[in-house]
Design an enzyme around this catalytic site. Structure first.
Site, PDB file in Angstrom:
ATOM      1  N   CYS A  77     125.737  59.644  55.702  1.00  0.00           N
ATOM      2  CA  CYS A  77     126.316  59.436  54.363  1.00  0.00           C
ATOM      3  C   CYS A  77     127.399  60.482  54.098  1.00  0.00           C
ATOM      4  O   CYS A  77     127.277  61.615  54.511  1.00  0.00           O
ATOM      5  CB  CYS A  77     125.272  59.650  53.267  1.00  0.00           C
ATOM      6  SG  CYS A  77     124.060  58.388  53.051  1.00  0.00           S
ATOM      7  N   VAL A 119     116.067  71.145  53.429  1.00  0.00           N
ATOM      8  CA  VAL A 119     115.024  70.337  54.068  1.00  0.00           C
ATOM      9  C   VAL A 119     115.295  70.249  55.564  1.00  0.00           C
ATOM     10  O   VAL A 119     114.426  70.494  56.396  1.00  0.00           O
ATOM     11  CB  VAL A 119     114.972  68.921  53.450  1.00  0.00           C
ATOM     12  CG1 VAL A 119     114.039  68.016  54.246  1.00  0.00           C
ATOM     13  CG2 VAL A 119     114.503  68.996  52.005  1.00  0.00           C
ATOM     14  N   ASN A 158     112.558  59.624  55.172  1.00  0.00           N
ATOM     15  CA  ASN A 158     112.836  61.056  55.309  1.00  0.00           C
ATOM     16  C   ASN A 158     111.682  61.843  55.919  1.00  0.00           C
ATOM     17  O   ASN A 158     111.803  63.032  56.189  1.00  0.00           O
ATOM     18  CB  ASN A 158     113.238  61.656  53.952  1.00  0.00           C
ATOM     19  CG  ASN A 158     114.624  61.186  53.533  1.00  0.00           C
ATOM     20  OD1 ASN A 158     115.391  60.673  54.359  1.00  0.00           O
ATOM     21  ND2 ASN A 158     114.949  61.331  52.268  1.00  0.00           N
ATOM     22  N   VAL A 203     122.405  69.554  43.634  1.00  0.00           N
ATOM     23  CA  VAL A 203     122.053  69.623  45.055  1.00  0.00           C
ATOM     24  C   VAL A 203     123.245  69.293  45.953  1.00  0.00           C
ATOM     25  O   VAL A 203     123.564  70.034  46.876  1.00  0.00           O
ATOM     26  CB  VAL A 203     120.856  68.702  45.367  1.00  0.00           C
ATOM     27  CG1 VAL A 203     120.494  68.775  46.851  1.00  0.00           C
ATOM     28  CG2 VAL A 203     119.647  69.089  44.513  1.00  0.00           C
TER      29      VAL A 203
END
EC number: 2.5.1.7
Length: 419
Positions: free
Chosen positions: A115, A163, A23, A327
């Site tokens: 995903c 993010v 990531n 989340v």
């Protein structure tokens, strides 16, 4: 499709070397598009998503080589479109958009894949770029961004912590005219790592790691050498592997200060944990873990990417534990699969109530997303009998050689090649 065949139960113990963080590696690879001189990126994990990113950079005209490190020379980039064929397998491709429009005044990226966990829209990326002065059109499944001249610095307040969008705005703002302030910015270690990479190239960024990042635009970025930080989620996954098997492990090339919330919960579960500058050790002293309550939230709280692994820990722990996912929606797809192995759990909206059982039994299970599939493999390591984990291409997207690393810890696991 490949599968894993896992024989259990085994106690996992020994040492494991942690790979670079996927990531952080992915945004850093795309950020290299901003550089007008060659860059060398070290500690990049060997993963499907990394290969796809490198292929995408090549298609845009960058020279990309891998010999230990990844070398990228983006001087001759002359294609400004990331095609559907590559983007459909990986949503990180959206990170090509900010650098392309910031440096070349134009960029287009097919709407992304990846995903299937919940709604991860690109609208925050789009509104951020619009606030920096880009014109955005959505046409034929592509996000098309353009700007006359340079992007302009702006004061951007993020609607919610993201993010992905923080990366997009920060990268684009490095070459914008004037100062950009991102409020309610994501604080993840991978954001800090991406910012530090950009600073190495000559960007002026401060406040990374807080919720207010300031970027002073510069005219150009040069080259440099940068080492990607260790993968905190891979580290956490192996720590959980040792904890649920009542084993003992040392993780090398780790970064303990990125895992405070996870280490605290492992200590609550009864693990004996020690840390050094670049290592973490965990010892269960042969004891069964105790159930813990976990609530996921953006960093520095407990990471959503460790939720599936802790669900598994609770399912074999003493007592009952509650895991609340705030989340992503649709992120308990591993629970029915673990139930097939004898786990006792109930899902109530965004919480899974885990009733610990003494042991799991091997079964045929199916991986649904990256972290869920890792938890199924770990379940196979401690279950009695044989577990077959199907659709493991999800795991290959985020874990480098997971079977080799588990085998070195004593797991009985093999990859079965699919038709």
């Amino acid at each position: 499709m490949d599968k894993f065949r896992v024989q259990g139960p085994t106690k996992l113990q020994g040492e494991v070397t942690i790979s670079g963080a996927k990531n952080a590696a992915l945004p850093i690879l795309f950020a290299a598009l901003l550089a007008e001189e060659p860059v060398e990126i070290q500690n990049v994990p060997k993963l499907k998503d990394v290969d796809t990113s490198m292929k995408l950079l090549s298609q845009l005209g960058a020279k990309v080589e891998r010999n230990g490190s990844v070398h990228i020379d983006a001087r001759d980039v002359n294609v400004f479109c990331a095609p559907y064929e590559l983007v459909k397998t990986m949503r990180a491709s959206i990170w090509a958009l900010g650098p392309l429009v910031a440096r070349f005044g134009q960029g287009q990226v097919s709407l992304p894949g990846g995903c299937s966990i919940g709604a991860r829209p690109v609208d925050l990326h789009i509104s951020g770029l619009e606030q920096l002065g880009a014109t955005i059109k959505l046409e034929e499944g592509y996000v098309k961004a353009s700007v006359e001249g340079r992007l302009k610095g702006a004061h951007i307040v993020m609607d919610k912590v993201s993010v992905g969008a923080t990366v997009t705005i920060m990268c684009a703002a490095t070459l914008a005219e004037g100062t950009t302030i991102i409020e309610n910015a994501a604080r993840e270690p991978e954001i800090v790592d991406t910012a530090n990479f950009l600073v190495t190239l000559g960007a002026k960024i401060s406040g990374q790691g807080t919720d207010r990042i300031t970027i002073e635009g510069v005219e150009r970025l040069g080259g440099g050498v940068y080492r990607v930080l260790p993968d905190r989620i891979e580290t956490g996954t192996f720590l959980v592997a040792a904890a649920i098997s009542r084993g003992k492990i040392i993780c090398r090339n780790a970064q303990p200060d990125t895992l405070d919330a996870v280490l605290a919960k492992l200590r609550d579960a009864g693990a004996d944990i020690e840390t050094g500058d670049d290592w973490i050790s965990l010892d269960m002293h042969g004891k069964r873990p105790k159930a813990v309550n976990v609530r996921t939230a953006p960093h520095p709280a407990f990471p959503t990417d460790m939720q599936a692994q802790f669900t598994l820990l609770n399912l074999v722990a003493e007592g009952t534990g509650f895991i609340t996912e705030t989340v992503f929606e649709n992120r308990f797809m591993h629970v029915p699969e673990l139930s097939r192995m004898g786990a006792h759990a109930e899902i109530e909206s965004n919480t899974v109530i885990c009733h610990g059982v003494e042991k799991l039994s091997g079964a045929q299970v199916m991986a649904t997303d990256l972290r869920a599939s890792a938890s199924l493999v770990l379940a196979g390591c401690i279950a009695e009998g044989t577990t077959i984990v199907d659709r493991i291409y999800h795991i290959d997207r985020g874990y480098e050689r997971i079977e080799d690393k588990l085998r070195a810890l004593g797991a009985n696991i093999e990859r079965v090649k699919g038709e």
